[in-house]
Motif scaffolding. Structure first.
Motif, PDB file in Angstrom:
ATOM      1  N   VAL B  41       0.880  -1.168   0.000  1.00  0.00           N
ATOM      2  CA  VAL B  41       0.000   0.000   0.000  1.00  0.00           C
ATOM      3  C   VAL B  41       0.915   1.214   0.000  1.00  0.00           C
ATOM      4  O   VAL B  41       1.823   1.316   0.817  1.00  0.00           O
ATOM      5  CB  VAL B  41      -0.914  -0.002   1.240  1.00  0.00           C
ATOM      6  N   ASP B  42       0.668   2.113  -0.940  1.00  0.00           N
ATOM      7  CA  ASP B  42       1.609   3.217  -1.122  1.00  0.00           C
ATOM      8  C   ASP B  42       0.861   4.533  -1.287  1.00  0.00           C
ATOM      9  O   ASP B  42       0.133   4.728  -2.268  1.00  0.00           O
ATOM     10  CB  ASP B  42       2.473   2.932  -2.365  1.00  0.00           C
ATOM     11  N   GLY B  43       1.002   5.404  -0.312  1.00  0.00           N
ATOM     12  CA  GLY B  43       0.414   6.755  -0.388  1.00  0.00           C
ATOM     13  C   GLY B  43      -1.091   6.739  -0.575  1.00  0.00           C
ATOM     14  O   GLY B  43      -1.653   7.541  -1.317  1.00  0.00           O
ATOM     15  N   LEU B  44      -1.736   5.837   0.167  1.00  0.00           N
ATOM     16  CA  LEU B  44      -3.184   5.682  -0.006  1.00  0.00           C
ATOM     17  C   LEU B  44      -3.945   6.822   0.671  1.00  0.00           C
ATOM     18  O   LEU B  44      -3.723   7.122   1.847  1.00  0.00           O
ATOM     19  CB  LEU B  44      -3.616   4.334   0.594  1.00  0.00           C
ATOM     20  N   ASN B  45      -4.859   7.435  -0.063  1.00  0.00           N
ATOM     21  CA  ASN B  45      -5.739   8.474   0.492  1.00  0.00           C
ATOM     22  C   ASN B  45      -7.183   8.106   0.230  1.00  0.00           C
ATOM     23  O   ASN B  45      -7.503   7.515  -0.799  1.00  0.00           O
ATOM     24  CB  ASN B  45      -5.485   9.825  -0.180  1.00  0.00           C
ATOM     25  N   LYS B  46      -8.050   8.427   1.201  1.00  0.00           N
ATOM     26  CA  LYS B  46      -9.473   8.203   0.986  1.00  0.00           C
ATOM     27  C   LYS B  46     -10.227   9.427   1.465  1.00  0.00           C
ATOM     28  O   LYS B  46     -10.092   9.852   2.618  1.00  0.00           O
ATOM     29  CB  LYS B  46      -9.938   6.967   1.760  1.00  0.00           C
ATOM     30  N   VAL B  47     -11.006  10.027   0.568  1.00  0.00           N
ATOM     31  CA  VAL B  47     -11.808  11.197   0.903  1.00  0.00           C
ATOM     32  C   VAL B  47     -13.269  10.815   0.758  1.00  0.00           C
ATOM     33  O   VAL B  47     -13.688  10.310  -0.277  1.00  0.00           O
ATOM     34  CB  VAL B  47     -11.481  12.374  -0.044  1.00  0.00           C
ATOM     35  N   PHE B  48     -14.021  11.002   1.836  1.00  0.00           N
ATOM     36  CA  PHE B  48     -15.470  10.830   1.756  1.00  0.00           C
ATOM     37  C   PHE B  48     -16.077  12.184   1.470  1.00  0.00           C
ATOM     38  O   PHE B  48     -15.800  13.151   2.175  1.00  0.00           O
ATOM     39  CB  PHE B  48     -16.037  10.322   3.084  1.00  0.00           C
ATOM     40  N   SER B  49     -16.903  12.270   0.432  1.00  0.00           N
ATOM     41  CA  SER B  49     -17.576  13.547   0.208  1.00  0.00           C
ATOM     42  C   SER B  49     -19.073  13.334   0.324  1.00  0.00           C
ATOM     43  O   SER B  49     -19.653  12.477  -0.326  1.00  0.00           O
ATOM     44  CB  SER B  49     -17.217  14.108  -1.169  1.00  0.00           C
ATOM     45  N   SER B  50     -19.672  14.132   1.255  1.00  0.00           N
ATOM     46  CA  SER B  50     -21.123  14.112   1.391  1.00  0.00           C
ATOM     47  C   SER B  50     -21.596  15.533   1.146  1.00  0.00           C
ATOM     48  O   SER B  50     -21.389  16.405   1.969  1.00  0.00           O
ATOM     49  CB  SER B  50     -21.510  13.601   2.780  1.00  0.00           C
ATOM     50  N   GLY B  51     -22.262  15.714   0.011  1.00  0.00           N
ATOM     51  CA  GLY B  51     -22.716  17.057  -0.341  1.00  0.00           C
ATOM     52  C   GLY B  51     -21.526  17.982  -0.549  1.00  0.00           C
ATOM     53  O   GLY B  51     -20.625  17.705  -1.328  1.00  0.00           O
ATOM     54  N   GLN B  52     -21.497  19.077   0.219  1.00  0.00           N
ATOM     55  CA  GLN B  52     -20.443  20.064   0.063  1.00  0.00           C
ATOM     56  C   GLN B  52     -19.159  19.659   0.796  1.00  0.00           C
ATOM     57  O   GLN B  52     -18.068  20.004   0.398  1.00  0.00           O
ATOM     58  CB  GLN B  52     -20.899  21.426   0.618  1.00  0.00           C
ATOM     59  N   ARG B  53     -19.368  18.894   1.904  1.00  0.00           N
ATOM     60  CA  ARG B  53     -18.238  18.646   2.790  1.00  0.00           C
ATOM     61  C   ARG B  53     -17.408  17.463   2.337  1.00  0.00           C
ATOM     62  O   ARG B  53     -17.934  16.456   1.896  1.00  0.00           O
ATOM     63  CB  ARG B  53     -18.744  18.387   4.207  1.00  0.00           C
ATOM     64  N   GLU B  54     -16.142  17.610   2.463  1.00  0.00           N
ATOM     65  CA  GLU B  54     -15.236  16.516   2.174  1.00  0.00           C
ATOM     66  C   GLU B  54     -14.456  16.161   3.428  1.00  0.00           C
ATOM     67  O   GLU B  54     -13.931  17.046   4.106  1.00  0.00           O
ATOM     68  CB  GLU B  54     -14.275  16.904   1.049  1.00  0.00           C
ATOM     69  N   THR B  55     -14.422  14.877   3.758  1.00  0.00           N
ATOM     70  CA  THR B  55     -13.695  14.425   4.935  1.00  0.00           C
ATOM     71  C   THR B  55     -12.559  13.519   4.485  1.00  0.00           C
ATOM     72  O   THR B  55     -12.779  12.585   3.726  1.00  0.00           O
ATOM     73  CB  THR B  55     -14.621  13.622   5.871  1.00  0.00           C
ATOM     74  N   LEU B  56     -11.380  13.824   5.007  1.00  0.00           N
ATOM     75  CA  LEU B  56     -10.231  12.976   4.711  1.00  0.00           C
ATOM     76  C   LEU B  56     -10.232  11.840   5.730  1.00  0.00           C
ATOM     77  O   LEU B  56     -10.025  12.056   6.920  1.00  0.00           O
ATOM     78  CB  LEU B  56      -8.948  13.793   4.808  1.00  0.00           C
TER      79      LEU B  56
END
Lengths: 365, 311
Positions: B41-56
């Motif tokens: 696993v290398d430099g894995l990012n996950k962003v949840f976006s609900s509507g306007q807001r984005e959560t890392l």
């Protein structure tokens, strides 16, 4: 106003529970209910019938199940056999001197009393009779007898069906209506539940259509399909199909998504999921839905059979009502109930055999 | 168990550092690291976006697991452990970075990555045997071959007597054993386990841990095991990946100094306690001070009139 006052009083009570004195009654009450050393069994029995969300004992289940039939029949017996509970009419046994009365005629008590008074005033023989219920409420034993006699009484003319033929005709209409509805409704429902895109494309229209009363399509169905069984089956299909799609779609959506994910991680292809997971996963619930929907199909039967030429059990009922054979009418209506409940019980039994894993769940519970 | 750090017994000799490894353990890790890399696993990012807001949710996660390694992932609640394992399984997409299984990028679920969930997710309509056969059948094995293998797997976990029972007739521990071999029957390269014993009672849980180690020793499988139970992680793992919360980041990859084979007697060994102390330090540091949990209960009135105080 009084209501909100007492409401507030009740709400403020727990807030007030700070000092030991206030708390004491609260604890005592709880202990009294749960920890009383003697008569605990009795206490449980006393609350037995009204425990919230608790299953009944098998004996209580049987007893109450039988009472649910016995009570209405007992009420009917009381109304029929105990005079002066209702009995609003007089059945004439002897018309006396009143020439417009005949033996077997029924008239209201008040009118009868007037006639008697009139006859007495004229010094003529007064009519005689006994208190009776209106002709449209036969006694239980008359209806019970009609269960037999209505089957063995030949139809009025030769080209008319016997009762068993009428019933069989009705059953066929139901059967085909339900089968045709299911052929389309079940797959569409499952697809709607499985694929959100398909659901969005289908369900808004189905939601709209489900509010259109099925009998409203009667005239249209006759114009297109003639006057025989076609329009009748159509009404049942329209009455069932749209509910079926929505109910089965919802059942499908209730499938545990974990099962789908587990199958995916086991290497199941997306198109395999439907056959391998979704359908077997919902099958017991789908079967239960179908049983409920079959019951709904029966409720559309009478209206459906009035469309075009009246046929089946509806023909029998209207015919008997025309001759004022109300015992036969009641018997025929009850037969529908008995056939419906009987089929459902048979299907429930069959379901237990078909889905053994559901049964093992019952056992552990 | 988790609050042992707070009431640490005084007067005991100081614990060794969790970084101290005996020669046997060090040699073992050296051998382990020479084996091929199964998962990278290398430099894995996950962003949840609900509507306007984005959560890392996950930020720059990198690690490797070697063949036959047992890797545990721990972290405070909300650190995205489950999200991480779901991404590895292919059940969720990642926003950026690489997940490579034997050098191949992972994009969707597949038979090369088995998964065991906390809810047992056995198919209730299939018998135990058919559950184990499921993976083989959907991947095109013949029914006879699948059945033969399924029975072998059931023998491995001692449940061959229950081959024709339905999952509902099994206890929680038995269900989870079946779920494990159902995943293993597919011969995946890696087994992902998302808090698999979280729903079990303490005794069953410790028996299951021993079971799992036994299975792991017998077959060629790499395991990534998510848990919030630190004892469980130390008992099972070769290495422990510690995540922090908001966003989920790698805090440390700890090499567990507790020697193999593992046994429950090691729970009080110095290496074990040292590792646990380190894990607790990391996790409490990562845990944002939560208003709901902020310690004292002074504002709650005593609601008892019992005279003899029990404290």
């Amino acid at each position: 106003m009084a209501l909100t006052d007492s409401d507030n009083a009740m709400r403020s009570e727990p807030v007030g529970v700070v000092g030991p004195g206030d708390a004491a009654p609260l604890l005592e009450k709880r202990d009294g209910a749960t920890l009383r050393p003697t008569g605990a069994g009795k206490a449980r029995n006393r609350k037995g019938w009204f425990q919230v969300l608790r299953p009944l004992t098998p004996r209580a289940r049987l007893l109450l199940g039988m009472l649910s039939f016995v009570l209405p029949i007992a009420a009917w017996c009381v109304v029929s056999y105990v005079p002066y509970v209702w009995h609003p009419q007089i059945a004439i046994t002897d018309p006396g001197a009143t020439d417009y009365l005949q033996v077997g005629m029924r008239m209201n008590k008040a009118a009868f009393d007037d006639v008697v008074a009139e006859a007495k005033a004229d010094h003529k023989a007064p009519p005689q009779g006994y208190a009776s219920n209106p002709i449209y409420l036969p006694a239980p034993h008359e209806v019970a007898a009609a269960f037999y006699t209505s089957f063995v009484t030949p139809p009025a003319t030769k080209d008319q069906p016997w009762l068993h033929q009428s019933l069989w005709h009705s059953i066929q209409v139901i059967f085909w209506g339900f089968v045709i509805s299911s052929i389309f409704g079940v797959p569409i429902g499952i697809l709607c539940g499985t694929y959100a895109a398909f659901a969005r494309l289908t369900e808004p229209f189905v939601e709209f259509f489900r509010y259109l009363p099925a009998p409203a399509f009667g005239a249209l169905a006759v114009a297109i399909l003639g006057i025989y069984d076609g329009p009748k089956i159509t009404i049942i299909v329209i009455g069932t199909f749209f509910q079926q799609v929505l109910i089965i779609a919802n059942t499908t959506r209730k499938l545990d998504v974990g099962l789908v994910e587990a199958a995916l991680t086991l290497g199941t292809k997306r198109f395999q999921l439907l056959w391998r997971v979704v359908i077997p996963g919902i099958l017991p619930d789908l079967y239960r839905d179908q049983r409920i929907l079959l019951g709904w199909a029966w409720t559309y039967l009478i209206v459906a059979e009035l469309i075009g030429t009246t046929t089946g059990i509806t023909w029998f009922i209207t015919q008997q009502a025309r001759y004022q054979h109300f015992a036969n009418v009641y018997a025929a209506i009850m037969m529908i109930g008995i056939i419906g409940l009987g089929t459902d019980m048979l299907l429930a039994l069959l379901g237990r055999r078909l889905f053994p894993w559901e049964r093992s769940l019952d056992k552990s519970a | 168990m988790s609050d042992t750090a707070m009431n640490k017994p005084v007067g005991l000799p100081a614990l060794p550092s969790y970084l101290d490894q005996s020669d046997a353990v060090r040699a073992r890790f050296e051998r382990l690291k020479q084996r091929e890399v199964i998962l990278k696993v290398d430099g894995l990012n996950k962003v949840f976006s609900s509507g306007q807001r984005e959560t890392l949710a996950l930020s720059d996660i990198s690690f490797e697991t070697h063949r036959r390694e047992f890797l545990c992932v721990v972290g405070p609640s909300g650190c995205g452990k489950s999200t991480l394992v779901r991404i590895l399984a292919g059940l969720e997409e990642h926003t950026s970075g690489d997940v490579l299984l034997l050098g191949e990028p992972v994009s969707e679920p597949g038979r090369d990555r088995g998964m065991v969930f906390q809810g047992y997710t056995l198919f209730p309509w299939l018998t135990v045997k058919k559950n184990v056969m499921f993976g083989l059948e959907v991947n095109g094995s013949g029914a006879y071959e699948a059945e033969k293998q399924a029975l072998q797997w059931l023998q491995l976990i001692g449940l061959e007597k229950f081959a024709d029972a339905y999952p509902n007739q099994l206890s929680g521990g038995m269900k989870q054993r079946v779920a494990i071999v159902r995943a293993l029957a597919n011969q995946p390269r890696i087994l992902l386990m998302d808090e698999p014993f979280g729903a079990l009672d303490a005794q069953t849980r410790s028996r299951m841990q021993a079971h799992l180690l036994e299975i792991w020793r017998k077959i060629d499988i790499t395991i990534v095991f998510i848990t919030h139970d630190l004892d469980e992680a130390i008992f099972l793992a070769d290495r422990i990946l510690v995540l922090s919360a908001h966003p989920g980041q790698v805090q440390e990859l700890i090499e567990v100094p507790v020697p193999h084979p593992r046994s429950s007697a090691q729970f009080i060994s110095p290496e074990f306690l040292a590792t646990k102390a380190r894990l607790e330090e990391l996790i409490h540091k990562g845990e944002a001070p939560d208003e709901e949990d902020s310690g004292t209960y002074s504002m709650v009135a005593r609601m008892t009139d019992i005279a003899d105080d029990i404290d």
